[in-house]
Structure formats: C-alpha cells, structure tokens
Motif scaffolding. Structure first.
Motif, PDB file in Angstrom:
ATOM      1  N   GLY A 163       0.834  -1.173  -0.025  1.00 10.37           N
ATOM      2  CA  GLY A 163       0.154   0.155   0.005  1.00 10.37           C
ATOM      3  C   GLY A 163       0.811   1.172  -0.019  1.00 10.37           C
ATOM      4  N   GLY A 164       2.207   1.101   0.554  1.00  2.00           N
ATOM      5  CA  GLY A 164       2.926   2.153   0.509  1.00  2.00           C
ATOM      6  C   GLY A 164       3.458   2.676  -0.864  1.00  2.00           C
ATOM      7  N   GLY A 165       4.000   1.545  -1.675  1.00  3.87           N
ATOM      8  CA  GLY A 165       4.118   1.822  -2.884  1.00  3.87           C
ATOM      9  C   GLY A 165       3.135   2.332  -4.073  1.00  3.87           C
ATOM     10  N   TYR A 166       1.784   1.797  -3.642  1.00  5.49           N
ATOM     11  CA  TYR A 166       0.813   2.296  -4.368  1.00  5.49           C
ATOM     12  C   TYR A 166       0.473   3.567  -4.026  1.00  5.49           C
ATOM     13  CZ  TYR A 166       0.384  -2.492  -6.149  1.00  5.49           C
ATOM     14  OH  TYR A 166       0.447  -3.597  -6.559  1.00  5.49           O
ATOM     15  N   SER A 167       0.753   3.982  -2.939  1.00  4.54           N
ATOM     16  CA  SER A 167       0.345   5.424  -2.330  1.00  4.54           C
ATOM     17  C   SER A 167       1.235   6.405  -3.054  1.00  4.54           C
ATOM     18  CB  SER A 167       0.621   5.471  -0.674  1.00  4.54           C
ATOM     19  OG  SER A 167      -0.568   4.858  -0.051  1.00  4.54           O
ATOM     20  N   LEU A 168       2.570   6.183  -3.080  1.00  3.48           N
ATOM     21  CA  LEU A 168       3.672   6.837  -3.837  1.00  3.48           C
ATOM     22  C   LEU A 168       3.113   7.233  -5.222  1.00  3.48           C
ATOM     23  CD1 LEU A 168       6.963   5.486  -2.776  1.00  3.48           C
ATOM     24  CD2 LEU A 168       5.964   7.434  -1.894  1.00  3.48           C
ATOM     25  N   LYS A 169       2.413   6.061  -5.970  1.00  3.35           N
ATOM     26  CA  LYS A 169       2.041   6.288  -7.310  1.00  3.35           C
ATOM     27  C   LYS A 169       0.653   7.412  -7.276  1.00  3.35           C
ATOM     28  CE  LYS A 169       3.420   5.212 -10.404  1.00  3.35           C
ATOM     29  NZ  LYS A 169       4.289   5.788 -11.405  1.00  3.35           N
ATOM     30  N   ALA A 170      -0.296   7.034  -6.552  1.00  2.00           N
ATOM     31  CA  ALA A 170      -1.241   7.749  -6.347  1.00  2.00           C
ATOM     32  C   ALA A 170      -1.040   9.383  -5.871  1.00  2.00           C
ATOM     33  CB  ALA A 170      -2.394   7.318  -5.146  1.00  2.00           C
ATOM     34  N   ALA A 171      -0.236   9.583  -5.048  1.00  2.00           N
ATOM     35  CA  ALA A 171       0.075  10.819  -4.653  1.00  2.00           C
ATOM     36  C   ALA A 171       0.881  11.613  -5.711  1.00  2.00           C
ATOM     37  CB  ALA A 171       0.905  10.845  -3.509  1.00  2.00           C
ATOM     38  N   GLN A 172       1.457  11.014  -6.620  1.00  2.00           N
ATOM     39  CA  GLN A 172       2.019  11.783  -7.753  1.00  2.00           C
ATOM     40  C   GLN A 172       1.038  12.679  -8.555  1.00  2.00           C
ATOM     41  OE1 GLN A 172       3.832   8.985 -10.338  1.00  2.00           O
ATOM     42  NE2 GLN A 172       5.045   7.870  -8.661  1.00  2.00           N
ATOM     43  N   THR A 173      -0.187  12.148  -8.723  1.00  2.00           N
ATOM     44  CA  THR A 173      -1.300  12.886  -9.407  1.00  2.00           C
ATOM     45  C   THR A 173      -2.364  13.531  -8.616  1.00  2.00           C
ATOM     46  OG1 THR A 173      -2.323  11.220 -10.200  1.00  2.00           O
ATOM     47  CG2 THR A 173      -0.641  11.903 -11.679  1.00  2.00           C
ATOM     48  N   ASP A 174      -2.828  12.741  -7.233  1.00  2.00           N
ATOM     49  CA  ASP A 174      -3.758  13.489  -6.672  1.00  2.00           C
ATOM     50  C   ASP A 174      -3.631  14.226  -5.628  1.00  2.00           C
ATOM     51  OD1 ASP A 174      -6.094  13.519  -5.244  1.00  2.00           O
ATOM     52  OD2 ASP A 174      -6.515  11.357  -5.279  1.00  2.00           O
ATOM     53  N   LYS A 175      -3.450  15.691  -6.061  1.00  2.00           N
ATOM     54  CA  LYS A 175      -2.986  16.611  -4.995  1.00  2.00           C
ATOM     55  C   LYS A 175      -4.110  16.904  -3.762  1.00  2.00           C
ATOM     56  CE  LYS A 175       0.604  16.665  -7.390  1.00  2.00           C
ATOM     57  NZ  LYS A 175       1.930  15.862  -6.626  1.00  2.00           N
ATOM     58  N   ARG A 176      -5.127  16.066  -3.863  1.00  2.00           N
ATOM     59  CA  ARG A 176      -5.862  16.111  -2.658  1.00  2.00           C
ATOM     60  C   ARG A 176      -5.142  15.803  -1.416  1.00  2.00           C
ATOM     61  NH1 ARG A 176     -11.324  12.750  -4.660  1.00  2.00           N
ATOM     62  NH2 ARG A 176      -9.466  11.431  -5.310  1.00  2.00           N
ATOM     63  N   PHE A 177      -4.439  15.012  -1.614  1.00  2.00           N
ATOM     64  CA  PHE A 177      -3.355  14.503  -0.516  1.00  2.00           C
ATOM     65  C   PHE A 177      -2.322  15.507  -0.221  1.00  2.00           C
ATOM     66  CE2 PHE A 177      -4.802  10.509  -2.181  1.00  2.00           C
ATOM     67  CZ  PHE A 177      -5.493  10.040  -1.111  1.00  2.00           C
ATOM     68  N   LYS A 178      -2.328  16.101   0.902  1.00  2.00           N
ATOM     69  CA  LYS A 178      -1.624  17.508   1.383  1.00  2.00           C
ATOM     70  C   LYS A 178      -0.221  16.888   1.937  1.00  2.00           C
ATOM     71  CE  LYS A 178      -4.817  19.875  -0.342  1.00  2.00           C
ATOM     72  NZ  LYS A 178      -4.532  20.676  -1.725  1.00  2.00           N
ATOM     73  N   ALA A 179      -0.248  15.517   2.504  1.00  2.00           N
ATOM     74  CA  ALA A 179       1.088  14.928   3.005  1.00  2.00           C
ATOM     75  C   ALA A 179       0.981  13.271   2.707  1.00  2.00           C
ATOM     76  CB  ALA A 179       0.908  15.278   4.581  1.00  2.00           C
ATOM     77  N   VAL A 180       2.119  12.916   2.497  1.00  2.00           N
ATOM     78  CA  VAL A 180       1.970  11.413   2.319  1.00  2.00           C
ATOM     79  C   VAL A 180       3.302  11.003   3.292  1.00  2.00           C
ATOM     80  CG1 VAL A 180       2.600  10.134   0.301  1.00  2.00           C
ATOM     81  CG2 VAL A 180       1.561  12.117  -0.241  1.00  2.00           C
ATOM     82  N   ALA A 181       2.710   9.626   3.500  1.00  2.00           N
ATOM     83  CA  ALA A 181       3.651   8.793   4.464  1.00  2.00           C
ATOM     84  C   ALA A 181       3.661   7.517   4.066  1.00  2.00           C
ATOM     85  CB  ALA A 181       3.436   8.951   5.845  1.00  2.00           C
ATOM     86  N   THR A 182       4.944   6.874   4.115  1.00  2.00           N
ATOM     87  CA  THR A 182       4.736   5.257   4.107  1.00  2.00           C
ATOM     88  C   THR A 182       5.315   4.598   5.179  1.00  2.00           C
ATOM     89  OG1 THR A 182       6.868   5.271   2.845  1.00  2.00           O
ATOM     90  CG2 THR A 182       4.808   5.699   1.354  1.00  2.00           C
ATOM     91  N   LEU A 183       5.120   3.336   5.215  1.00  7.48           N
ATOM     92  CA  LEU A 183       5.521   2.427   6.478  1.00  7.48           C
ATOM     93  C   LEU A 183       5.885   1.113   5.709  1.00  7.48           C
ATOM     94  CD1 LEU A 183       5.956   1.888   9.422  1.00  7.48           C
ATOM     95  CD2 LEU A 183       4.036   1.058   9.464  1.00  7.48           C
ATOM     96  N   SER A 184       7.270   0.719   5.961  1.00  5.32           N
ATOM     97  CA  SER A 184       7.752  -0.357   5.293  1.00  5.32           C
ATOM     98  C   SER A 184       7.485  -0.329   3.701  1.00  5.32           C
ATOM     99  CB  SER A 184       7.359  -1.713   6.181  1.00  5.32           C
ATOM    100  OG  SER A 184       7.729  -1.529   7.482  1.00  5.32           O
ATOM    101  N   MET A 185       7.672   0.749   3.032  1.00  2.00           N
ATOM    102  CA  MET A 185       7.216   0.510   1.549  1.00  2.00           C
ATOM    103  C   MET A 185       7.925  -0.550   0.700  1.00  2.00           C
ATOM    104  SD  MET A 185       7.638   1.287  -1.754  1.00  2.00           S
ATOM    105  CE  MET A 185       9.232   2.349  -1.899  1.00  2.00           C
ATOM    106  N   PHE A 186       6.875  -1.210   0.175  1.00  2.00           N
ATOM    107  CA  PHE A 186       7.217  -2.358  -0.854  1.00  2.00           C
ATOM    108  C   PHE A 186       6.851  -1.896  -2.062  1.00  2.00           C
ATOM    109  CE2 PHE A 186       6.326  -6.667  -2.743  1.00  2.00           C
ATOM    110  CZ  PHE A 186       7.207  -7.305  -2.159  1.00  2.00           C
ATOM    111  N   ASN A 187       7.826  -1.977  -3.063  1.00  4.18           N
ATOM    112  CA  ASN A 187       7.600  -1.440  -4.438  1.00  4.18           C
ATOM    113  C   ASN A 187       7.188  -2.938  -5.103  1.00  4.18           C
ATOM    114  OD1 ASN A 187       7.539  -0.863  -7.068  1.00  4.18           O
ATOM    115  ND2 ASN A 187       9.570   0.187  -6.957  1.00  4.18           N
TER     116      ASN A 187
END
Length: 351
Positions: A163-187
């Motif tokens: 979910g961390g890897g997918y969050s990085l991808k989603a946040a690239q374009t979805d600027k509704r997210f004002k802050a992005v964090a990952t935990l134990s990110m898995f690509n």
C-alpha cells in the motif's frame, strides 16, 4: 530452496496462509473481526469509535472502516488520513491498527479493503493490478472527503508495505493529499518483476510467458490460475531466504490471521504488475513526504531507492526505526509506538 518460475512467486511480499492458530489477536474474539492487540471492541462515548461502511467505486462495493476520534462531533472539522493496506492484507490488520492509533491523535481515519480483495467486491477474486490499487486510494479520498466533519483541505495519506508503493503512485497526481507517508514501503512491481532484492532477474521472461498463458486461459473461459496459492510447512517457511517472508507467514498465518486475507493473486495480474514501478515519475510528488522503515528490514532498500528518487519535494524525510524488521513495524508495540509518534508529528505539521 530452489524454486521454479511458477512457484518462485511464493516468496513475495506480505505472505498469508489459511492455517495456524490465531493465538495473539484472534479475530474471532472481536465483534469487528479486528486482529490487533488493543483493538476496539465496542463504541463508547469519549473514545475512538469504529464505523463499518460500504461505498461504491467503479460499480464495486468497497468495504471499509472509518475511525472517529475521541469526543467526535460531526459539526466540527477534522483533518483526515486514509490508510492503504499491505499486499495480502485486509483493513482489520495493521492498517486498522494504525487507523485506530491515528484516530486517537484527533484524526478521522479510513482503512478500506482493496477492490477484488478482502470483503470488497470484484470478480475474479484476488485480482492484484496496480491500476486497481491506485484507484482504491483515489476512491478512499473521494469517500472520506464527504464524511461528516472532514476538512477536505487537510487530507493525509499513509501506505503500508505494498500500500505504500501504491500510495507513492497515487500521490504523484492526486493533490488532494496534502501529506504523504509510507511505512515499510514495498515496491510491488519491482519485486514481482525482479524478485526480492533483485534475486530473480534470470526468470523474468519465463514468468511473463506464464502470466501471458494464464491471461489467454482466462480469456478463453478457462480456470483462473493463481500465484502464491500454496501452504508451506514450518520447515519450508524456516528455509525461506528472507526474514520478511518468514515473519510474514507468522503474522498473516498465525498471530494476526484474518479469513479475508490472502496472499494469492491471479497469475494474469503479473502482466500489469511486472511493468509497474512505484518510483516511476515519483518526482511528481511535491507534497511533504515521510518514509518510515525498520533499520533491520530486508525491504529497506526499496524505501531508500524511492526516497532518493523523490526529487520533486524539498520536505522529505526517511526515518529508520532502530532495530525493527519489516513485519515488526506492523504490530510490535515499541516499534508501532515509535512510528505513530513520528507520524503524529508529521501530520500535525503538514495538515
């Protein structure tokens, strides 16, 4: 242990098995089937409350839990955080734990099962395409933005493991997210393509051929084939080459087991997974970025790689939890406490 291309995908992130005693946080003892220690058992005044919800996303029913903070008043406004669960996981496991802990800090939080997985809709079961997982995150933003009391201008994102890897991808374009964090990110794409720690480079083409044949079989109306659809003995688990997999079997198959969780995924999903990479165009992230990983996690290299490529934001930090492995950040209290403290500080500053 020698693995063929077909069975080599067994050693993938966040493995789960359907056997073993759930002796640490038994879902059967919780009315919301939550699997983590300290989980909510009833909604009480003045405490964090849990609200099971279902909403539509592209015609599918998405099953989710909203956590509201102590003394929640729908007439007031709150920052909100959505949490994307690990590969093979469900909202009742570590995603729910972090949702509850962040709600304790005053946030409205949302943990949802991915489409085609958990209690969410979608057939065939356990399709695991990156586009779906990224769309799940956009959909969580859609839903929580209209929840009573949510200030949609203060929306945060937390992704755990896959979910961390997918969050990085989603946040690239979805600027509704004002802050992005990952935990134990898995690509997920990198590992499905290259193997964990790039250990399966020699079998990439063979595995792509198998995925292509599986897609053809599905298209012809044949049986849907699955990767990771196995049960290993304790002896086989002990011989797995990476600690994350060994501890993953323990977490998902024994101590924090949930019947809706499964590590298997359609073999045809590899057509999409193996061409995906969470770090592709990561420079589009211009929001504040916090990446948390265990200092002893054998998956740490993925967070380090993504962090170095995230050049589009000046507000970024890679925070290592001293002594923690990948799976231990999911549940071990001392490491969860450290992660929650860091996340609370981060979101308080950025939301």
């Amino acid at each position: 242990m020698s693995l063929s291309p077909m069975t080599s995908v067994v050693v993938a992130a966040s493995l789960a098995i359907a056997s073993g005693a759930a002796d640490a946080a038994d879902y059967r003892n919780n009315p919301f089937t939550l699997t983590y220690d300290g989980a909510i058992t009833q909604n009480l005044p003045g405490r964090v409350n849990i609200h099971p919800v279902t909403y539509k996303l592209n015609g599918l029913d998405i099953s989710a839990n909203v956590y509201t903070p102590p003394n929640y008043d729908p007439k007031k406004t709150y920052a909100a955080i959505v949490i994307a669960h690990p590969n093979g996981g469900v909202k009742e496991q570590t995603a729910g734990l972090y949702a509850q802990r962040l709600a304790e800090q005053g946030y409205i939080t949302l943990a949802a099962d991915a489409a085609y997985q958990g209690a969410s809709g979608g057939l065939p079961r356990y399709v695991d395409k990156p586009s779906n997982r990224v769309e799940d995150i956009h959909g969580m933003a859609d839903y929580i933005s209209s929840y009573a009391g949510v200030d949609k201008a203060r929306l945060g994102l937390l992704g755990i493991c896959g979910g961390g890897g997918y969050s990085l991808k989603a946040a690239q374009t979805d600027k509704r997210f004002k802050a992005v964090a990952t935990l134990s990110m898995f690509n997920s794409g990198r590992v499905r393509r290259n193997g964990f720690m790039d250990s399966q480079l020699s079998s990439v083409q063979a595995r792509l051929q198998q995925a292509s044949e599986a897609r053809a079989q599905e298209a012809a109306g044949g049986k849907v084939l699955y990767a990771n659809d196995v049960v290993l003995t304790d002896e086989q688990i002990a011989k797995l080459p990476f600690e994350m997999y060994r501890q993953g079997f323990e977490y998902y198959g024994k101590t924090h087991m949930h019947p809706n969780a499964s590590a298997k995924y359609t073999l045809s999903s590899l057509l999409d997974l193996m061409s995906f990479d969470a770090t592709n165009q990561i420079e589009l992230i211009n929001q504040p970025l916090l990446m948390i990983a265990g200092s002893k996690a054998d998956s740490l290299y993925m967070s380090e790689d993504a962090f170095s490529k995230a050049t589009g934001t000046k507000d970024k930090e890679l925070f290592k939890i001293d002594g923690a492995t990948h799976i231990e950040t999911y549940w071990l209290p001392k490491y969860v406490n450290t992660a929650v403290a860091k996340l609370t500080q981060f979101y308080a500053r950025t939301l």
